[in-house]
Design an enzyme around this catalytic site. Structure first.
Site, PDB file in Angstrom:
ATOM      1  CE1 TYR A  30       1.140  -0.310   4.375  1.00 36.28           C
ATOM      2  CE2 TYR A  30       0.031   1.815   4.407  1.00 36.28           C
ATOM      3  CZ  TYR A  30       0.874   0.900   4.995  1.00 36.28           C
ATOM      4  OH  TYR A  30       1.461   1.191   6.199  1.00 36.28           O
ATOM      5  CE  LYS A 144       3.173   3.251   3.177  1.00 42.32           C
ATOM      6  NZ  LYS A 144       3.268   3.258   4.640  1.00 42.32           N
ATOM      7  CD  GLU A 176      10.022   1.667  10.327  1.00 44.20           C
ATOM      8  OE1 GLU A 176       9.892   2.650   9.562  1.00 44.20           O
ATOM      9  OE2 GLU A 176       9.923   0.498   9.934  1.00 44.20           O
ATOM     10  CG  LEU A 200       8.306   2.458   4.740  1.00 41.44           C
ATOM     11  CD1 LEU A 200       7.919   1.199   3.968  1.00 41.44           C
ATOM     12  CD2 LEU A 200       7.070   3.283   5.042  1.00 41.44           C
TER      13      LEU A 200
HETATM   14  N1  PMP Z   1       7.551   3.724   8.922  1.00 40.50           N
HETATM   15  C1  PMP Z   1       6.402   3.025   8.942  1.00 40.50           C
HETATM   16  C2  PMP Z   1       6.386   1.651   9.547  1.00 40.50           C
HETATM   17  C3  PMP Z   1       5.227   3.595   8.402  1.00 40.50           C
HETATM   18  O1  PMP Z   1       4.079   2.911   8.403  1.00 40.50           O
HETATM   19  C4  PMP Z   1       5.270   4.922   7.887  1.00 40.50           C
HETATM   20  C5  PMP Z   1       4.036   5.596   7.369  1.00 40.50           C
HETATM   21  N2  PMP Z   1       3.441   4.934   6.321  1.00 40.50           N
HETATM   22  C6  PMP Z   1       6.491   5.605   7.884  1.00 40.50           C
HETATM   23  C7  PMP Z   1       7.617   4.972   8.408  1.00 40.50           C
HETATM   24  C8  PMP Z   1       6.606   6.996   7.308  1.00 40.50           C
HETATM   25  O2  PMP Z   1       6.626   6.925   5.914  1.00 40.50           O
HETATM   26  P1  PMP Z   1       6.150   8.162   5.014  1.00 40.50           P
HETATM   27  O3  PMP Z   1       6.948   9.339   5.429  1.00 40.50           O
HETATM   28  O4  PMP Z   1       6.477   7.715   3.631  1.00 40.50           O
HETATM   29  O5  PMP Z   1       4.697   8.349   5.259  1.00 40.50           O
END
Ligand code: PMP
Length: 289
Positions: A30, A144, A176, A200
């Site tokens: 996603y 993701k 994270e 991620l």
């Molecule tokens: N890490 C994880 C596990 C996440 O789910 C997200 C948000 N989708 C992020 C980091 C932040 O990613 P982004 O800045 O691309 O929204």
């Protein structure tokens, strides 16, 4: 209106088979893309990450050649309004239940648009609370994936302690947040966990690093220990829906002074300025690798 497999329809008219592999196995990926005044922010970077996720799970891109952009723009037009978050999901489709890939199945493609809440102005005064929990996820957190059970359990634990995020620790190192990347500041130096299979590659993380470095802020991507996290002057969370959020309490104890710090203020200001420049008009979108 939502999008499902080629149709734009009200959510109550959209239905998916219980045999869908997204439902049975979490076999899908996603993206979440913020949109301001009808302009998606950093769309190219999100679509690039989507292609990486699809290729990592060996699922052919069901909408190549600008198909994603056109579909998402149409969906935003169907759901007019100021600030929105666009969610899209691709699964390996419906098939008899067997772990191995089905021979021939059309992917399921779903997208929806939700209101994007602006950051509460009180946050600039108080910050937010987070807890730390063990990272119990799998070895490919760079994908993701919609399989988010460990993230769900961690976030639920945070919610039960009135915290907005769970910060994940694996083998004594910060990975994270359950749905965000984490930055720490110590003695004026900004640090965030280096990219790799354990986290991620956040689009907001990359953008914050870029705008801070453009302003000559010292930023390092390197391992961060639990001790570093607990000794930080500032902790921030970044995500497409949270922007840059200051954490002022970790596990019930104050972070630094217990108030949002000066480096966070600068980071959010730079981020917002760059975002406004990037979404002001068509064709001005900043491209990211
Ligand atoms: N890490 C994880 C596990 C996440 O789910 C997200 C948000 N989708 C992020 C980091 C932040 O990613 P982004 O800045 O691309 O929204």
């Amino acid at each position: 209106m939502v999008y499902l497999n080629g149709a734009y329809l009200p959510p109550e008219k959209a239905s998916i088979s219980p045999m869908d592999r997204g439902f049975l196995f979490g076999d899908g990926v996603y993206e979440v893309i913020p949109s301001y005044d009808g302009q998606m922010f950093l769309l190219d970077a999100h679509l690039e990450r989507l292609r990486r996720s699809l290729s990592a799970i060996r699922l052919p891109d069901p909408m190549p050649d600008g198909g994603w952009r056109a579909m998402l723009q149409r969906l935003l037009q169907e759901n007019p309004g100021a600030d929105r978050s666009v969610y899209l999901q691709v699964t390996r489709g419906k098939a008899a239940r067997d772990h191995a890939f089905p021979a021939q199945t059309a992917a399921t493609v779903f997208a929806m648009v939700s209101p994007l809440a602006a950051q509460d102005p009180a946050v600039a005064e108080t910050g937010v609370s987070a807890i730390s929990v063990p990272d119990q996820r799998w070895g490919r957190c760079d994908i993701k994936s919609v399989a988010l059970l460990a993230n769900v359990l961690a976030r639920q634990q945070a919610a039960e302690q009135a915290a907005v995020e769970a910060i994940l620790l694996r083998d004594g190192l910060l990975t994270e947040g359950a749905a965000s990347n984490v930055f720490v500041v110590r003695d004026g130096v900004v640090r965030t966990t280096a990219l790799g299979p354990a986290i991620l590659p956040g689009i907001t993380r990359a953008f914050v690093l870029e705008v801070l470095r453009a302003g000559r802020q010292d930023c390092r991507e390197e391992p961060i220990t639990e001790a570093d996290l607990r000794a930080a002057d500032e902790i921030w969370l970044t995500s497409s829906t949270k922007e840059v959020l200051p954490v002022t309490r970790l596990d019930g104890r104050p972070v630094g002074t217990g108030r949002p710090g000066p480096v966070w203020r600068k980071a959010l200001e730079r981020y917002r300025q760059a975002r406004v420049r990037a979404t002001r008009g068509p064709g001005l979108e900043i491209h990211h690798g």
